[in-house]
Design a protein around this motif. Structure first.
Motif, PDB file in Angstrom:
ATOM      1  N   TYR A 139     -11.271  15.432  30.303  1.00 19.57           N
ATOM      2  CA  TYR A 139     -10.562  15.484  31.579  1.00 19.57           C
ATOM      3  C   TYR A 139      -9.065  15.438  31.299  1.00 19.57           C
ATOM      4  O   TYR A 139      -8.561  14.456  30.749  1.00 19.57           O
ATOM      5  CB  TYR A 139     -10.998  14.323  32.474  1.00 19.57           C
ATOM      6  CG  TYR A 139     -12.361  14.551  33.087  1.00 19.57           C
ATOM      7  CD1 TYR A 139     -12.486  15.137  34.339  1.00 19.57           C
ATOM      8  CD2 TYR A 139     -13.522  14.207  32.406  1.00 19.57           C
ATOM      9  CE1 TYR A 139     -13.732  15.365  34.904  1.00 19.57           C
ATOM     10  CE2 TYR A 139     -14.773  14.433  32.958  1.00 19.57           C
ATOM     11  CZ  TYR A 139     -14.874  15.016  34.207  1.00 19.57           C
ATOM     12  OH  TYR A 139     -16.099  15.249  34.758  1.00 19.57           O
ATOM     13  N   LEU A 140      -8.364  16.509  31.672  1.00 14.21           N
ATOM     14  CA  LEU A 140      -6.916  16.603  31.465  1.00 14.21           C
ATOM     15  C   LEU A 140      -6.213  16.370  32.795  1.00 14.21           C
ATOM     16  O   LEU A 140      -6.586  16.973  33.815  1.00 14.21           O
ATOM     17  CB  LEU A 140      -6.533  17.966  30.903  1.00 14.21           C
ATOM     18  CG  LEU A 140      -6.858  18.282  29.426  1.00 14.21           C
ATOM     19  CD1 LEU A 140      -6.314  17.212  28.496  1.00 14.21           C
ATOM     20  CD2 LEU A 140      -8.346  18.478  29.198  1.00 14.21           C
ATOM     21  N   ALA A 141      -5.211  15.501  32.787  1.00 11.83           N
ATOM     22  CA  ALA A 141      -4.521  15.121  34.019  1.00 11.83           C
ATOM     23  C   ALA A 141      -3.018  15.299  33.863  1.00 11.83           C
ATOM     24  O   ALA A 141      -2.440  14.923  32.831  1.00 11.83           O
ATOM     25  CB  ALA A 141      -4.842  13.676  34.382  1.00 11.83           C
ATOM     26  N   VAL A 142      -2.379  15.846  34.898  1.00 13.30           N
ATOM     27  CA  VAL A 142      -0.937  16.087  34.898  1.00 13.30           C
ATOM     28  C   VAL A 142      -0.241  14.956  35.641  1.00 13.30           C
ATOM     29  O   VAL A 142      -0.665  14.556  36.735  1.00 13.30           O
ATOM     30  CB  VAL A 142      -0.614  17.448  35.554  1.00 13.30           C
ATOM     31  CG1 VAL A 142       0.885  17.680  35.604  1.00 13.30           C
ATOM     32  CG2 VAL A 142      -1.304  18.578  34.802  1.00 13.30           C
ATOM     33  N   SER A 143       0.833  14.447  35.057  1.00 14.23           N
ATOM     34  CA  SER A 143       1.513  13.280  35.631  1.00 14.23           C
ATOM     35  C   SER A 143       2.103  13.562  37.007  1.00 14.23           C
ATOM     36  O   SER A 143       2.131  12.683  37.872  1.00 14.23           O
ATOM     37  CB  SER A 143       2.621  12.798  34.681  1.00 14.23           C
ATOM     38  OG  SER A 143       3.595  13.831  34.485  1.00 14.23           O
ATOM     39  N   GLU A 144       2.603  14.784  37.225  1.00 15.10           N
ATOM     40  CA  GLU A 144       3.161  15.150  38.522  1.00 15.10           C
ATOM     41  C   GLU A 144       3.168  16.670  38.658  1.00 15.10           C
ATOM     42  O   GLU A 144       3.293  17.385  37.662  1.00 15.10           O
ATOM     43  CB  GLU A 144       4.579  14.604  38.683  1.00 15.10           C
ATOM     44  CG  GLU A 144       5.551  15.071  37.601  1.00 15.10           C
ATOM     45  CD  GLU A 144       6.914  14.433  37.723  1.00 15.10           C
ATOM     46  OE1 GLU A 144       7.545  14.584  38.788  1.00 15.10           O
ATOM     47  OE2 GLU A 144       7.350  13.790  36.753  1.00 15.10           O
ATOM     48  N   VAL A 145       3.009  17.139  39.879  1.00 11.93           N
ATOM     49  CA  VAL A 145       3.082  18.582  40.141  1.00 11.93           C
ATOM     50  C   VAL A 145       4.128  18.915  41.193  1.00 11.93           C
ATOM     51  O   VAL A 145       4.372  20.091  41.457  1.00 11.93           O
ATOM     52  CB  VAL A 145       1.708  19.146  40.573  1.00 11.93           C
ATOM     53  CG1 VAL A 145       0.694  19.009  39.453  1.00 11.93           C
ATOM     54  CG2 VAL A 145       1.207  18.485  41.858  1.00 11.93           C
ATOM     55  N   THR A 146       4.740  17.920  41.792  1.00  7.37           N
ATOM     56  CA  THR A 146       5.782  18.195  42.781  1.00  7.37           C
ATOM     57  C   THR A 146       7.118  18.514  42.132  1.00  7.37           C
ATOM     58  O   THR A 146       8.079  18.884  42.821  1.00  7.37           O
ATOM     59  CB  THR A 146       5.944  17.013  43.747  1.00  7.37           C
ATOM     60  OG1 THR A 146       6.124  15.807  42.991  1.00  7.37           O
ATOM     61  CG2 THR A 146       4.712  16.881  44.627  1.00  7.37           C
ATOM     62  N   THR A 147       7.201  18.346  40.809  1.00 14.10           N
ATOM     63  CA  THR A 147       8.294  18.902  40.022  1.00 14.10           C
ATOM     64  C   THR A 147       7.662  19.744  38.917  1.00 14.10           C
ATOM     65  O   THR A 147       6.449  19.715  38.717  1.00 14.10           O
ATOM     66  CB  THR A 147       9.190  17.818  39.385  1.00 14.10           C
ATOM     67  OG1 THR A 147       8.532  17.271  38.233  1.00 14.10           O
ATOM     68  CG2 THR A 147       9.506  16.711  40.371  1.00 14.10           C
ATOM     69  N   GLN A 148       8.488  20.459  38.178  1.00 17.29           N
ATOM     70  CA  GLN A 148       7.983  21.303  37.105  1.00 17.29           C
ATOM     71  C   GLN A 148       7.961  20.590  35.754  1.00 17.29           C
ATOM     72  O   GLN A 148       7.764  21.227  34.720  1.00 17.29           O
ATOM     73  CB  GLN A 148       8.837  22.565  37.003  1.00 17.29           C
ATOM     74  CG  GLN A 148       8.831  23.405  38.279  1.00 17.29           C
ATOM     75  CD  GLN A 148       9.582  24.703  38.132  1.00 17.29           C
ATOM     76  OE1 GLN A 148       9.219  25.573  37.329  1.00 17.29           O
ATOM     77  NE2 GLN A 148      10.645  24.855  38.911  1.00 17.29           N
ATOM     78  N   PHE A 149       8.116  19.263  35.767  1.00 16.92           N
ATOM     79  CA  PHE A 149       8.280  18.536  34.510  1.00 16.92           C
ATOM     80  C   PHE A 149       7.095  17.623  34.193  1.00 16.92           C
ATOM     81  O   PHE A 149       7.213  16.712  33.380  1.00 16.92           O
ATOM     82  CB  PHE A 149       9.576  17.721  34.558  1.00 16.92           C
ATOM     83  CG  PHE A 149      10.771  18.545  34.932  1.00 16.92           C
ATOM     84  CD1 PHE A 149      11.255  19.522  34.079  1.00 16.92           C
ATOM     85  CD2 PHE A 149      11.386  18.377  36.165  1.00 16.92           C
ATOM     86  CE1 PHE A 149      12.347  20.303  34.432  1.00 16.92           C
ATOM     87  CE2 PHE A 149      12.484  19.148  36.529  1.00 16.92           C
ATOM     88  CZ  PHE A 149      12.960  20.119  35.659  1.00 16.92           C
ATOM     89  N   GLY A 150       5.966  17.868  34.819  1.00 15.72           N
ATOM     90  CA  GLY A 150       4.805  17.032  34.579  1.00 15.72           C
ATOM     91  C   GLY A 150       4.313  17.127  33.141  1.00 15.72           C
ATOM     92  O   GLY A 150       4.346  18.191  32.517  1.00 15.72           O
ATOM     93  N   THR A 151       3.836  16.009  32.623  1.00 17.94           N
ATOM     94  CA  THR A 151       3.226  15.973  31.292  1.00 17.94           C
ATOM     95  C   THR A 151       1.718  15.836  31.451  1.00 17.94           C
ATOM     96  O   THR A 151       1.224  15.427  32.503  1.00 17.94           O
ATOM     97  CB  THR A 151       3.775  14.800  30.471  1.00 17.94           C
ATOM     98  OG1 THR A 151       3.524  13.569  31.166  1.00 17.94           O
ATOM     99  CG2 THR A 151       5.271  14.962  30.252  1.00 17.94           C
ATOM    100  N   ILE A 152       0.997  16.145  30.392  1.00 17.37           N
ATOM    101  CA  ILE A 152      -0.457  16.137  30.482  1.00 17.37           C
ATOM    102  C   ILE A 152      -1.036  15.062  29.569  1.00 17.37           C
ATOM    103  O   ILE A 152      -0.482  14.784  28.497  1.00 17.37           O
ATOM    104  CB  ILE A 152      -1.039  17.528  30.150  1.00 17.37           C
ATOM    105  CG1 ILE A 152      -2.476  17.659  30.683  1.00 17.37           C
ATOM    106  CG2 ILE A 152      -0.961  17.834  28.664  1.00 17.37           C
ATOM    107  CD1 ILE A 152      -2.947  19.076  30.844  1.00 17.37           C
ATOM    108  N   SER A 153      -2.122  14.442  30.019  1.00 16.75           N
ATOM    109  CA  SER A 153      -2.797  13.414  29.238  1.00 16.75           C
ATOM    110  C   SER A 153      -4.299  13.583  29.395  1.00 16.75           C
ATOM    111  O   SER A 153      -4.768  14.373  30.226  1.00 16.75           O
ATOM    112  CB  SER A 153      -2.375  12.016  29.691  1.00 16.75           C
ATOM    113  OG  SER A 153      -2.763  11.793  31.045  1.00 16.75           O
ATOM    114  N   LYS A 154      -5.051  12.831  28.616  1.00 17.91           N
ATOM    115  CA  LYS A 154      -6.512  12.907  28.649  1.00 17.91           C
ATOM    116  C   LYS A 154      -7.056  11.527  28.998  1.00 17.91           C
ATOM    117  O   LYS A 154      -7.293  10.701  28.121  1.00 17.91           O
ATOM    118  CB  LYS A 154      -7.057  13.394  27.306  1.00 17.91           C
ATOM    119  CG  LYS A 154      -8.562  13.619  27.289  1.00 17.91           C
ATOM    120  CD  LYS A 154      -9.025  14.248  25.985  1.00 17.91           C
ATOM    121  CE  LYS A 154      -8.824  13.336  24.801  1.00 17.91           C
ATOM    122  NZ  LYS A 154      -9.379  13.894  23.539  1.00 17.91           N
ATOM    123  N   PRO A 155      -7.270  11.251  30.283  1.00 18.93           N
ATOM    124  CA  PRO A 155      -7.725   9.914  30.669  1.00 18.93           C
ATOM    125  C   PRO A 155      -9.161   9.598  30.281  1.00 18.93           C
ATOM    126  O   PRO A 155      -9.521   8.420  30.211  1.00 18.93           O
ATOM    127  CB  PRO A 155      -7.553   9.899  32.194  1.00 18.93           C
ATOM    128  CG  PRO A 155      -7.585  11.336  32.583  1.00 18.93           C
ATOM    129  CD  PRO A 155      -6.968  12.089  31.453  1.00 18.93           C
TER     130      PRO A 155
END
Length: 528
Positions: free
Chosen positions: A497-513
């Motif tokens: 499961y890959l999750a993006v820290s934020e999508v309301t800006t273009q600077f989101g980072t991705i993690s694997k919770p």
């Protein structure tokens, strides 16, 4: 076929009559466009702007063929900006990314009847092989796309990687997840619905739609074009072949078979809604790398189908929207009502249900994948306070779900795994013979992907019902945007499961919770 007083009024609406008539004519024109392709064509290759602004895409991989796609649109948000004539488009396929070892080439016509979209069934290819492709109009070239054919049916396949995605509301966030997905090690992308959203302009998100709620042929074309202009989405299409199926927002929120949602729009009238659906289906077909058998016929479109990848995986791609009966007790989340037990209510329709069971019964694949729109597993969304369920999911169609669970339990097709989207959260769940009896057998597994952008950034809160004793089959929940990466071998299915820290800006980072596995011959998800 679509006559009614409301439809007549809509036809005479000054802004909508022309597009509705074009849409209806286009539906007839689909069958005859090819008859005229060689009789008239654009004499000049001059366009007001780059005609390949919507990028390229590929999909529907078979062992010896694949679909490649583009659409000519020098003015993407203005109906495409193409003259109403056929245009010759050249294409070529190579075994190298520099396009020096050409193995196939040809010419197709981009016709106004199909919005000047182009789909090519490239045949005679080698199985399990990466290819690169591009299109030309005159001396203008599209970007280069990459695609991959499927393994030969029944062949031994040691691994297969794909991503599961859904729900990309343009207004509610950036497509950051696609930026990371495009860099992933994948053979395929599987999109299970809500590729576009039909609603009007919102001023609360980071981006805005290009019009009020879409109703006409030009409306739908412009909305698909707006979404296709996203650079991250284009990159994901250009890197991998896709398998697509729709949900509701490709037409209208929560529609069911011949019924629009309850609202104040003219399409509450069944005839008007069917006309709107016919237009939406045509434009969906125009913008997706689907095979010609999916070409719509009026308000009907063949979307359920199978694609196999050696002896490892078969995708049974489902359509839980076009054939379903109306949602019981309205279209929202309500207390369980007697209508959910109606044996005549259906989410699949009889023909698709029979097709699914026949395919599962005869499948020789190690993993049998139900690629479909909405969660199958029961989700009591108010555990401990009176059972509450979403009426737009399988929870509202218990006769269909009970038959499916009974079939999986008794017939035991090899490793059934449901893939779903729609709910804008990550979920991992067991499929149970009886969801109201925790001790009942586990008959399958389900992975639900979060959205690409729908719902905005999300948060890290876990609702109490997820960990409730009423939902013991729910093993994981996450309310961030992202996708699910699936790595298959003959012995194990691993889902990251890959999750993006934020999508309301273009600077989101991705993690694997979280990551989960399903073991061959052992239904149910296990957390790593």
């Amino acid at each position: 076929m679509f006559k009614s007083e409301n439809f007549e009024r809509l036809l005479h609406h000054p802004m909508k009559r022309r597009s509705l008539i074009i849409g209806a004519g286009g539906l007839t024109g689909l069958a005859i466009a090819s008859q005229f392709s060689h009789q008239r064509a654009l004499a000049s290759d001059r366009f007001s702007d780059n005609p390949f602004q919507l990028g390229v895409a590929s999909g529907e991989p078979y062992p010896n063929s694949v679909v490649i796609w583009t659409r000519l649109a020098p003015e993407p948000l203005n109906g495409g900006g193409m003259p109403p004539v056929n245009v010759r488009v050249r294409w070529e396929v190579s075994t190298d990314s520099s396009m020096r070892r050409i193995v196939a080439r040809g010419t197709e016509f981009a016709t106004p009847e199909l919005g000047h979209s182009v789909r090519v069934i490239v045949e005679g290819l080698q199985s399990s092989t990466w290819y690169w492709y591009r299109f030309y109009v005159g001396n203008q070239a599209s970007r280069i796309g990459r695609t991959r054919t499927a393994p030969v049916a029944g062949s031994n396949l040691s691994k297969f990687n794909f991503a599961l995605v859904s729900c990309q509301n343009y207004q509610q966030g950036y497509y950051t997840a696609y930026k990371y997905l495009a860099q992933d090690d994948l053979d395929l992308v599987v999109h299970v619905g809500d590729y576009i959203y039909e609603g009007g302009i919102s001023t609360t998100g980071p981006r805005q739609h290009n019009s009020s709620e879409i109703l006409t042929l030009e409306d739908y074309r412009n909305r698909h074009a707006l979404y296709k202009l996203d650079a991250n989405l284009q990159e994901a299409h250009a890197m991998f072949p896709w398998i697509v199926t729709w949900d509701d927002h490709e037409v209208e929120n929560n529609y069911a078979n011949n019924i629009s949602e309850i609202d104040t729009e003219p399409d509450q009238d069944r005839a008007i809604f069917l006309q709107r659906r016919a237009i939406a289906y045509q434009v969906y077909y125009e913008h997706m790398p689907l095979r010609p058998f999916s070409q719509p016929k009026g308000p009907d479109m063949q979307l359920f189908r199978r694609l196999s990848f050696g002896n490892l995986a078969t995708f049974h791609v489902l359509d839980t929207r076009q054939y379903r009966t109306d949602q019981p007790c309205g279209d929202g989340t309500k207390e369980r009502c007697p209508e959910v037990f109606d044996p005549q209510a259906t989410i699949l329709g009889q023909a698709q249900e029979d097709w699914l069971y026949q395919g599962l019964s005869s499948s020789q694949a190690r993993w049998n994948i139900l690629a479909q729109q909405v969660p199958i597993a029961q989700r009591d969304l108010k555990a401990g306070e009176g059972a509450t369920f979403s009426m737009d999911k399988w929870d509202a169609y218990l006769a269909d779900r009970d038959r499916l669970m009974d079939f999986l339990g008794k017939q035991k097709p090899s490793n059934p795994v449901s893939l779903a989207g729609d709910v804008h959260n990550h979920w991992a769940m067991d499929l149970k013979a009886d969801f109201n009896k925790p001790e009942s057998a586990i008959v399958g597994s389900e992975f639900v992907c979060s959205s690409i952008s729908s719902g905005g950034d999300g948060n890290d809160t876990i609702p109490s019902y997820v960990n409730s004793s009423d939902n013991p089959h729910i093993k994981f929940y996450n309310n961030r945007r992202g996708y699910v990466r699936c790595n298959l071998t003959p012995t194990t299915w691993k889902a990251d499961y890959l999750a993006v820290s934020e999508v309301t800006t273009q600077f989101g980072t991705i993690s694997k919770p979280a990551s989960f596995i399903v073991e061959n011959g052992r239904p149910g998800v296990q957390r790593i």
